[in-house]
Design a protein around this motif. Structure first.
Motif, PDB file in Angstrom:
ATOM      1  N   ILE A   1      74.231 -47.746  25.294  1.00 34.60           N
ATOM      2  CA  ILE A   1      73.966 -48.877  24.395  1.00 34.60           C
ATOM      3  C   ILE A   1      74.240 -48.475  22.943  1.00 34.60           C
ATOM      4  O   ILE A   1      74.789 -49.257  22.150  1.00 34.60           O
ATOM      5  N   SER A   2      73.868 -47.257  22.569  1.00 32.16           N
ATOM      6  CA  SER A   2      74.151 -46.769  21.213  1.00 32.16           C
ATOM      7  C   SER A   2      75.654 -46.731  20.957  1.00 32.16           C
ATOM      8  O   SER A   2      76.132 -47.093  19.882  1.00 32.16           O
ATOM      9  N   LEU A   3      76.395 -46.273  21.980  1.00 32.09           N
ATOM     10  CA  LEU A   3      77.847 -46.227  21.857  1.00 32.09           C
ATOM     11  C   LEU A   3      78.430 -47.634  21.720  1.00 32.09           C
ATOM     12  O   LEU A   3      79.342 -47.868  20.914  1.00 32.09           O
ATOM     13  N   ALA A   4      77.893 -48.588  22.476  1.00 40.35           N
ATOM     14  CA  ALA A   4      78.358 -49.982  22.364  1.00 40.35           C
ATOM     15  C   ALA A   4      78.067 -50.537  20.981  1.00 40.35           C
ATOM     16  O   ALA A   4      78.887 -51.258  20.395  1.00 40.35           O
ATOM     17  N   THR A   5      76.897 -50.182  20.439  1.00 40.15           N
ATOM     18  CA  THR A   5      76.562 -50.615  19.071  1.00 40.15           C
ATOM     19  C   THR A   5      77.562 -50.067  18.068  1.00 40.15           C
ATOM     20  O   THR A   5      78.062 -50.792  17.193  1.00 40.15           O
ATOM     21  N   GLY A   6      77.869 -48.772  18.191  1.00 43.98           N
ATOM     22  CA  GLY A   6      78.840 -48.169  17.275  1.00 43.98           C
ATOM     23  C   GLY A   6      80.220 -48.788  17.397  1.00 43.98           C
ATOM     24  O   GLY A   6      80.916 -49.005  16.398  1.00 43.98           O
TER      25      GLY A   6
ATOM     26  N   LEU B   1      78.524 -51.785  27.430  1.00 44.77           N
ATOM     27  CA  LEU B   1      79.471 -50.867  26.794  1.00 44.77           C
ATOM     28  C   LEU B   1      80.911 -51.365  26.930  1.00 44.77           C
ATOM     29  O   LEU B   1      81.659 -51.435  25.945  1.00 44.77           O
ATOM     30  N   PHE B   2      81.327 -51.724  28.143  1.00 46.48           N
ATOM     31  CA  PHE B   2      82.720 -52.118  28.349  1.00 46.48           C
ATOM     32  C   PHE B   2      83.023 -53.493  27.742  1.00 46.48           C
ATOM     33  O   PHE B   2      84.152 -53.756  27.336  1.00 46.48           O
TER      34      PHE B   2
ATOM     35  N   GLN C   1      73.107 -37.959  20.501  1.00 47.26           N
ATOM     36  CA  GLN C   1      72.704 -39.345  20.282  1.00 47.26           C
ATOM     37  C   GLN C   1      72.072 -39.540  18.906  1.00 47.26           C
ATOM     38  O   GLN C   1      72.369 -40.502  18.198  1.00 47.26           O
ATOM     39  N   PHE C   2      71.202 -38.597  18.499  1.00 43.71           N
ATOM     40  CA  PHE C   2      70.490 -38.745  17.226  1.00 43.71           C
ATOM     41  C   PHE C   2      71.416 -38.542  16.031  1.00 43.71           C
ATOM     42  O   PHE C   2      71.484 -39.371  15.129  1.00 43.71           O
ATOM     43  N   MET C   3      72.104 -37.416  16.026  1.00 42.18           N
ATOM     44  CA  MET C   3      72.798 -36.987  14.815  1.00 42.18           C
ATOM     45  C   MET C   3      74.208 -37.566  14.688  1.00 42.18           C
ATOM     46  O   MET C   3      74.759 -37.637  13.586  1.00 42.18           O
ATOM     47  N   VAL C   4      74.802 -37.995  15.801  1.00 46.12           N
ATOM     48  CA  VAL C   4      76.177 -38.496  15.738  1.00 46.12           C
ATOM     49  C   VAL C   4      76.205 -40.013  15.879  1.00 46.12           C
ATOM     50  O   VAL C   4      76.539 -40.740  14.943  1.00 46.12           O
ATOM     51  N   ILE C   5      75.829 -40.486  17.054  1.00 46.20           N
ATOM     52  CA  ILE C   5      76.033 -41.906  17.346  1.00 46.20           C
ATOM     53  C   ILE C   5      75.031 -42.786  16.596  1.00 46.20           C
ATOM     54  O   ILE C   5      75.401 -43.717  15.873  1.00 46.20           O
ATOM     55  N   ASN C   6      73.708 -42.496  16.763  1.00 50.03           N
ATOM     56  CA  ASN C   6      72.698 -43.358  16.132  1.00 50.03           C
ATOM     57  C   ASN C   6      72.824 -43.369  14.619  1.00 50.03           C
ATOM     58  O   ASN C   6      72.812 -44.424  13.985  1.00 50.03           O
ATOM     59  N   LYS C   7      72.922 -42.186  14.037  1.00 49.83           N
ATOM     60  CA  LYS C   7      72.980 -42.094  12.581  1.00 49.83           C
ATOM     61  C   LYS C   7      74.240 -42.768  12.030  1.00 49.83           C
ATOM     62  O   LYS C   7      74.197 -43.503  11.049  1.00 49.83           O
ATOM     63  N   GLY C   8      75.389 -42.502  12.688  1.00 53.03           N
ATOM     64  CA  GLY C   8      76.631 -43.122  12.234  1.00 53.03           C
ATOM     65  C   GLY C   8      76.617 -44.624  12.400  1.00 53.03           C
ATOM     66  O   GLY C   8      77.026 -45.368  11.501  1.00 53.03           O
ATOM     67  N   SER C   9      76.134 -45.127  13.545  1.00 51.67           N
ATOM     68  CA  SER C   9      76.081 -46.568  13.776  1.00 51.67           C
ATOM     69  C   SER C   9      75.167 -47.252  12.775  1.00 51.67           C
ATOM     70  O   SER C   9      75.479 -48.336  12.265  1.00 51.67           O
ATOM     71  N   GLU C  10      74.041 -46.628  12.488  1.00 50.49           N
ATOM     72  CA  GLU C  10      73.100 -47.210  11.525  1.00 50.49           C
ATOM     73  C   GLU C  10      73.728 -47.339  10.144  1.00 50.49           C
ATOM     74  O   GLU C  10      73.630 -48.372   9.478  1.00 50.49           O
ATOM     75  N   ARG C  11      74.435 -46.294   9.710  1.00 48.79           N
ATOM     76  CA  ARG C  11      75.057 -46.319   8.381  1.00 48.79           C
ATOM     77  C   ARG C  11      76.200 -47.332   8.314  1.00 48.79           C
ATOM     78  O   ARG C  11      76.323 -48.095   7.357  1.00 48.79           O
ATOM     79  N   VAL C  12      77.038 -47.344   9.374  1.00 48.27           N
ATOM     80  CA  VAL C  12      78.158 -48.294   9.389  1.00 48.27           C
ATOM     81  C   VAL C  12      77.654 -49.734   9.408  1.00 48.27           C
ATOM     82  O   VAL C  12      78.180 -50.609   8.721  1.00 48.27           O
TER      83      VAL C  12
END
Length: 677
Positions: free
Chosen positions: A239-244, A43-44, A116-127
């Protein structure tokens, strides 16, 4: 084996083993702590890396951490169902986060899953999907921009190669990230399913196997299940946050923290407005006046401090720039940079800048790239970088073409106008501003956009300003390409041939001829418009005759004769009879009798009166060819050709002189006159 390779191998091997072999709760605690640590490291690193390509291996890291986390989840599930004691980490997470209350723990866990599902994962996948698509779509434009910078001399070949490699790496990275986000989403789904299994299976095992009352089993296994879910979902969330962060990172200039603070707190008037708004809310509304007014005062003070800092920075920057400018002027080595001369320059007035500015729709840079490609295909020679620069000393619509720093030609265009030329069969003349076409000095007129369609319909050849400049530049390069061919260019051509024909180059250079002598031969060919693209034929001819003579003029004649197929196809169309002028044998004898041989080469010592008579006769004969619309071509014997060309080149720039040995046997010629005295 490297230590790093061994560590990565053991990391993956452990993940596979933990899926199969039960592990004690103490070891599970250690591995869960390691998993959380790795997630924080990822993440960092993603947060503070200056460029996304610094973490080009992130998709692979994502896969490794996912399989390791799932293996730990399986091990903890096994311990929950078999012993009910998965270790200190799982129990602490379940009891501490939920405060010992299963209902509170379930609510917190559900909120975490939703985030995690509706905010980070979904947004990261679309971006990631959009970024990958736009990165691939932008590749051709970025490649063209690199080619344009390379052709104008803004960057070197090495820099261009590095930029192209970087573009390839970026496209590969974002393409991989588009797929890697599916790992993150699948990992979250798998963790949720495992949590449900733990909850149902744990209660069933506690009631059926251990004989625990239903209420006690519900409390115990709910807390353990929530702890296990949190232990796996928190690293997954990190890890999801790091991906985003990686797929949304746009800055390459600074750390994310510096960039964020700079962008949010760099405009004083924004802080003034926010501070005033908070004070207003604290006084007028029932909101806490102490809290809101305190925040408002703090923001106003921060705005004033930042405003003062900006003023100081501006003064220091101006002073620094003045000091740097003075130091640069005083540096003695700066004089050396003034000695560099660009091979080809195109200078233009400020009115022509829109034609060269891509942002304003100009395509002059693209045309320069096409010119270099066209000359390479036509003459087999690489054109040096063409420097484009504006010059305020020129008229707004004027341009100047320089060769090695010396102006050789110039022109002037009219914006919002087109140049119309009469090819000789115009049905109806149109009015316009009289001018001359700069490349061939043909009479032409400037017409407006409204006249263009009508001019084309009556037979005029109509061209736009960028085409006029590009054509003019192409003709100037053609006429001076022999001057631009340096020894280094010749060495590069030799190296290209050597890759496929090492024997030929080994025999020729430097045993028979030096690079400088080969340069003279190639320059002689280019000077008369003969393509040197077939270098193998030229070099083999030089290797055949260099043993008997090292006179570059004579070697040029041998090379021309070996290229007779190319010369014939250029000047003598196969489907028609070509009109030419021949040379009187008596004149040929006089020319050969006037040749003087020296150590520096041969030269003509012809009587001036005879020279003028010959020139006068040539002028009369080529006029006959021009009157019938034919190219001025003079046919001579092989031994006389180069001397006759030297004799006439200062008088007739476009005169084509060809020997009989340079003409294919199937060419049909018709003599319309003879140069005689």
């Amino acid at each position: 084996m490297k230590k790093t390779d061994l560590a990565i191998g053991l990391y993956l091997l452990a993940a596979i083993i933990f899926l199969i072999v039960p592990i004690p709760s103490v070891l599970l605690d250690i591995l869960l702590a390691l998993n959380i640590s790795l997630a924080l490291i990822v993440l960092f690193n993603a947060l503070f890396t200056k460029e996304v390509l610094n973490m080009a291996s992130f998709p692979t890291i994502l896969l490794f951490t996912t399989i390791f986390r799932i293996s730990l989840n399986v091990s903890s599930t096994r311990l929950i169902l078999t012993t009910g004691e998965p270790g200190n980490v799982v129990e602490t997470f379940g009891g501490f986060v939920g405060g010992g209350d299963p209902i509170v723990g379930i609510i917190v866990f559900i909120i975490l899953i939703l985030v995690q599902f509706m905010v980070i994962n979904k947004g990261s996948e679309r971006v990631a999907e959009v970024t990958a698509r736009f990165t691939l779509d932008a590749m051709p434009g970025k490649q063209m921009a690199i080619d344009a910078d390379l052709n104008t001399g803004a960057i070197t070949d090495t820099q261009a190669r590095e930029r192209r490699e970087k573009i390839q790496e970026e496209s590969g990275f974002f393409g991989s990230m588009d797929g890697a986000t599916k790992y993150v989403k699948g990992d979250a789904v798998a963790g949720l399913i495992i949590t449900v299994i733990n909850f149902a299976g744990g209660i069933a095992m506690g009631v059926i196997r251990q004989g625990i009352p239903m209420a006690e089993a519900f409390n115990k296994y709910t807390i353990l299940t929530i702890g296990d879910g949190l232990v796996s979902q928190i690293p997954s969330l990190l890890i999801s946050l790091a991906t985003g962060i990686l797929v949304t990172k746009v800055s390459k200039e600074a750390d994310f923290g510096d960039l964020l603070v700079k962008q949010l707190f760099s405009i004083p008037k924004v802080l003034y407005m926010v501070g005033g708004s908070l004070i207003f809310l604290g006084i007028v509304t029932p909101l806490s006046a102490l809290v809101f007014c305190t925040y408002g005062v703090v923001f106003i003070i921060c705005g004033r401090v930042i405003a003062g800092r900006i003023e100081v920075d501006d003064i220091e920057e101006q002073a620094s720039m003045d000091e740097i400018s003075g130091d640069e002027i005083r540096k003695p080595e700066n004089v050396v940079s003034l000695l560099q001369v660009d091979p080809i320059e195109l200078e233009f007035g400020y009115g022509i800048i829109p034609l060269a500015d891509v942002n304003q729709g100009g395509d002059l840079l693209d045309r320069v790239v096409l010119i270099r490609r066209q000359i390479a295909l036509e003459l087999g020679c690489v054109v040096p970088m063409i420097r484009l620069r504006d010059n305020i000393q020129l008229n707004p619509n004027q341009y100047v073409i320089k060769i090695k720093g010396i102006p050789v030609s110039e022109g002037e265009i009219l914006f919002d106008h087109y140049m119309a030329m009469n090819p000789g069969f115009v049905e109806e003349e149109i009015t316009g501003i009289p001018t001359f076409e700069p490349s061939f000095h043909l009479p032409a007129i400037w017409i407006t956009e409204n006249q263009r369609e009508r001019a084309e319909s009556v037979g005029y050849t109509v061209v736009d300003p960028p085409s006029i400049i590009a054509t003019h530049l192409t003709e100037i390069i053609r006429g001076h390409i022999h001057e631009l061919l340096t020894r280094q260019d010749v060495q590069n051509l030799i190296n290209n041939v050597q890759e496929a024909n090492p024997t030929l180059i080994t025999e020729l250079v430097p045993k028979l001829l030096s690079v400088g002598e080969i340069q003279k031969v190639l320059q002689n060919l280019l000077k008369e418009g003969i393509s040197i693209r077939d270098l193998i034929t030229i070099f083999e001819t030089l290797a055949d005759y260099a043993a008997t003579t090292r006179d570059t003029d004579v070697l040029t004649e041998y090379a021309r004769q070996s290229l007779k197929r190319a010369i014939s196809s250029k000047y003598f169309p196969a489907s028609e009879t070509t009109s030419v002028v021949t040379l009187d044998p008596k004149i040929e004898q006089e020319i050969m009798g006037s040749v003087k041989q020296t150590e520096q080469g041969a030269y003509l010592a012809l009587d001036p009166d005879k020279t003028q008579n010959i020139i006068h006769s040539v002028e009369e004969e080529i006029q006959k060819l021009e009157n019938i619309g034919k190219n001025p071509i003079v046919i001579t014997s092989p031994i006389v050709r180069m001397y006759f060309k030297k004799l006439t080149q200062d008088y007739f720039k476009d005169l084509i002189v060809i020997s009989y040995n340079e003409i294919e046997s199937n060419v049909e010629l018709q003599s319309v006159g003879m140069v005689t005295v």
